[in-house]
Design a protein around this motif. Structure first.
Motif, PDB file in Angstrom:
ATOM      1  N   ASN A 101       1.139  -0.944  -0.150  1.00 47.13           N
ATOM      2  CA  ASN A 101       0.086  -0.115  -0.058  1.00 47.13           C
ATOM      3  C   ASN A 101       0.920   1.453   0.090  1.00 47.13           C
ATOM      4  O   ASN A 101       0.443   2.413   0.536  1.00 47.13           O
ATOM      5  N   SER A 108       2.578   3.254   2.201  1.00 42.96           N
ATOM      6  CA  SER A 108       1.877   3.614   3.225  1.00 42.96           C
ATOM      7  C   SER A 108       2.419   2.881   4.776  1.00 42.96           C
ATOM      8  O   SER A 108       2.924   2.094   5.422  1.00 42.96           O
ATOM      9  N   SER A 135       1.308   8.233   6.876  1.00 49.45           N
ATOM     10  CA  SER A 135       1.873   8.749   5.611  1.00 49.45           C
ATOM     11  C   SER A 135       1.984   7.742   4.437  1.00 49.45           C
ATOM     12  O   SER A 135       2.146   7.303   5.067  1.00 49.45           O
ATOM     13  N   ASN A 136       2.370   8.862   3.206  1.00 46.03           N
ATOM     14  CA  ASN A 136       2.704   7.446   1.842  1.00 46.03           C
ATOM     15  C   ASN A 136       4.262   8.082   2.298  1.00 46.03           C
ATOM     16  O   ASN A 136       4.539   7.951   3.586  1.00 46.03           O
ATOM     17  N   PHE A 168       6.643  11.287  -3.721  1.00 39.75           N
ATOM     18  CA  PHE A 168       4.926  10.682  -2.851  1.00 39.75           C
ATOM     19  C   PHE A 168       3.540  10.699  -3.788  1.00 39.75           C
ATOM     20  O   PHE A 168       2.571  10.467  -3.130  1.00 39.75           O
ATOM     21  N   ARG A 185       4.512   3.490  -5.828  1.00 39.57           N
ATOM     22  CA  ARG A 185       5.762   4.221  -5.296  1.00 39.57           C
ATOM     23  C   ARG A 185       6.942   2.669  -4.848  1.00 39.57           C
ATOM     24  O   ARG A 185       7.620   3.187  -3.616  1.00 39.57           O
ATOM     25  N   GLN A 218       6.881  10.587   4.152  1.00 31.40           N
ATOM     26  CA  GLN A 218       6.379  12.073   3.439  1.00 31.40           C
ATOM     27  C   GLN A 218       6.244  12.204   4.700  1.00 31.40           C
ATOM     28  O   GLN A 218       6.576  13.490   4.633  1.00 31.40           O
TER      29      GLN A 218
END
Length: 561
Positions: free
Chosen positions: A333, A335, A348-349, A465, A470, A480
């Motif tokens: 994900n 994340s 947070s990403n 981000f 990613r 991030q």
């Protein structure tokens, strides 16, 4: 000769007459010798068992011998010659094991159905068949209990790294079996072995829904053609009407009838449905109908049933201890979440490892963080990236604010080195990047010592981000919101207020801060889950791990030795 045959006939008649009372007694009292039959069955040679069980081998023979010897081999699941209410409940739960992503066939469902049908139809059922039904039910309970608690597949059988600690305790299957029968609560005892996470129970409801959607289909899901170019709002295309119906099918769009002559127009209502669908699939919610979005819309319920099954199995591998405070990274994900008392305090990403430098799945404890860190280039990046770059341009190190050092910490002039002969194996130096805004680790790194040398850190490449995919790092996790994470981690150290944290991040001088409490960090790989609002989230299998696990989940089981 006629006399001879009459004598033979008379003898046979006498024998049959002599046996008849015994046969009638056995038919009227079929459970009289059932304990002996159960014992005989369990003590039989494995080859005999395989014949009796019609390829449905016993998987828990040692457990069964313990269970039945403790009860003097008395039946547990039968009332007379018929299955008891508990037996009927267990068969239903076996059928419903598909909602856990498991295969009901693994738990003797086919042979049990035949035996149940015969017993419930009041057909004569022999002692051997009663013993078979009895033992198959107990074996099914034990095996299903183990799978619900620990999973069917062991992570060590997979190619990828899964290094999260396993459950510490055994499922206590015999204790559960005895409780299920004595308290007449088979469902409760089996369900108590489910993972304790709310996400698991939500996914179980989701997979039920997908089975209902699959049942409602009148035929196979037709693949919709991918447009040559992404479709923008207002565009016309032949596949628009079908795409609209697919969004309605997946509940991302309420049913509506477009205006006359507008069925092939990508209208504003449909755009909102597409954005919602894209968000659920981890795609950039831009409302454009491109290749990735149409490919996801082409999924059939069966595809998502399988995806849910794989991820429910991963949840069963996790420890059953409830963490009060931890950092969770879902690699698939992209994340990171900081969770305390089941509340997400920070989301947070994140950026994770590329497909050829995969971020491993493991857990560790965060114990310190480093402000304004230096970065010592690791061997893989040194060999694959930095040395080749310096060969092309000797000023590469200066431009990246990197220094060449020997292992005593003395600085070496790069021009004195024959870079043409240098490889990752014979390189006698180390390369270290100084602190600063262009440092590859950014302004802070978060350390949870582990054998993979993986950690979380800031990055100067903030624009990354905002990408949907990613998987861009060399294995570590870039986040991030590093400042916000530092705030939470140092909240119990009053001297570390916001101003001091910012100053330390931008000081240009490396500073290590030890945490007052160690924070568990869990790196997981989930490509499907159902969130607290009941919304399904589907993610791309960036490391191509789902198919391998699905194959093992759907493979026949090996019997117990």
């Amino acid at each position: 000769m006629k006399v001879y045959f009459r004598q033979i006939s008379l003898i046979l008649t006498l024998i049959f007459t002599w046996l008849q009372p015994g046969l009638e007694a056995e038919a009227s009292l079929p459970t009289q010798n059932l304990p002996g039959e159960i014992r005989s069955l369990l003590e039989s040679d494995p080859s005999v068992l395989d014949t009796d069980f019609q390829q449905n081998s016993l998987f828990s023979r040692s457990y069964l011998l313990t269970f039945y010897s403790d009860r003097a081999f008395a039946p547990a699941w039968l009332t007379g010659t018929k299955p008891s209410c508990e037996a009927l409940e267990l068969r239903l739960l076996i059928q419903q094991s598909r909602f856990d992503g498991l295969l009901p066939e693994d738990y003797h469902l086919g042979q049990l159905d035949l035996l149940f049908e015969k017993a419930l139809a009041n057909d004569f059922i022999s002692l051997r068949e009663q013993a078979l039904m009895e033992v198959l039910l107990s074996d099914a309970f034990i095996l299903l209990a183990r799978h619900l608690y620990q999973g069917k597949v062991h992570p060590e059988h997979l190619e990828g790294v899964w290094d999260i600690q396993h459950k510490e305790n055994e499922p206590k299957v015999l204790e559960k079996l005895n409780l299920a029968l004595s308290h007449k609560n088979v469902r409760q005892q089996l369900f108590s072995l489910h993972p304790k996470f709310g996400i698991y129970h939500r996914m179980r409801q989701t997979i039920k829904k997908y089975y209902e959607l699959e049942k409602a289909l009148t035929g196979p899901v037709r693949k919709i053609a991918v447009p040559d170019k992404p479709l923008e709002p207002g565009h016309r295309a032949a596949q628009i009407a079908e795409l609209r119906q697919r969004l309605i099918f997946w509940k991302d769009l309420d049913h509506y009838a477009p205006d006359s002559g507008q069925a092939d127009v990508y209208d504003s209502l449909m755009v909102e449905g597409v954005k919602n669908f894209q968000s659920r699939h981890g795609l950039l919610p831009d409302g454009r109908l491109g290749k990735a979005t149409v490919a996801a819309l082409n999924h059939a319920p069966k595809d998502l049933i399988e995806k849910a099954a794989v991820n429910m199995e991963r949840l069963r591998w996790l420890p059953d201890t409830t963490l009060q405070e931890f950092v969770l990274v879902n690699i698939a994900n992209f994340s990171m979440d900081f969770i305390r008392q089941k509340d997400t305090l920070l989301h947070s990403n994140a950026i994770v490892g590329q497909s050829y430098r995969k971020t491993p799945v493991f857990n560790a404890e965060m114990s310190y963080l480093v402000f304004s860190p230096t970065w010592t280039v690791p061997p893989t990046i040194l060999a694959n990236d930095v040395i080749p770059a310096v060969r092309k341009d000797i000023s590469y190190l200066r431009n990246k604010n990197m220094r060449l050092l020997d292992f005593s910490g003395n600085e070496i002039d790069p021009v004195t080195v024959n870079w043409g002969e240098m490889t990752g194996r014979n390189f006698p130096y180390m390369i270290r990047q100084s602190p600063g805004p262009h440092n590859s680790l950014g302004l802070v790194k978060f350390m949870f010592p582990n054998k993979y040398n993986v950690y979380m850190h800031d990055t100067p490449s903030r624009d990354l981000f905002f990408r949907a995919d990613r998987a861009l790092s060399s294995g570590c996790i870039r986040i991030q919101k590093p400042f916000e994470l530092a705030q939470l981690l140092l909240a119990d150290q009053p001297l570390w207020n916001d101003e001091r944290i910012r100053n330390a991040m931008n000081s240009g001088r490396e500073q290590t801060v030890t945490l007052k409490r160690k924070i568990p960090v869990v790196l997981i790989y989930l490509t499907f889950w159902t969130d607290a609002s009941g919304q399904e989230n589907i993610r791309k299998d960036i490391y191509s791990r789902d198919a391998e696990l699905l194959k093992l989940l759907q493979s026949p089981l090996a019997k117990e030795n």
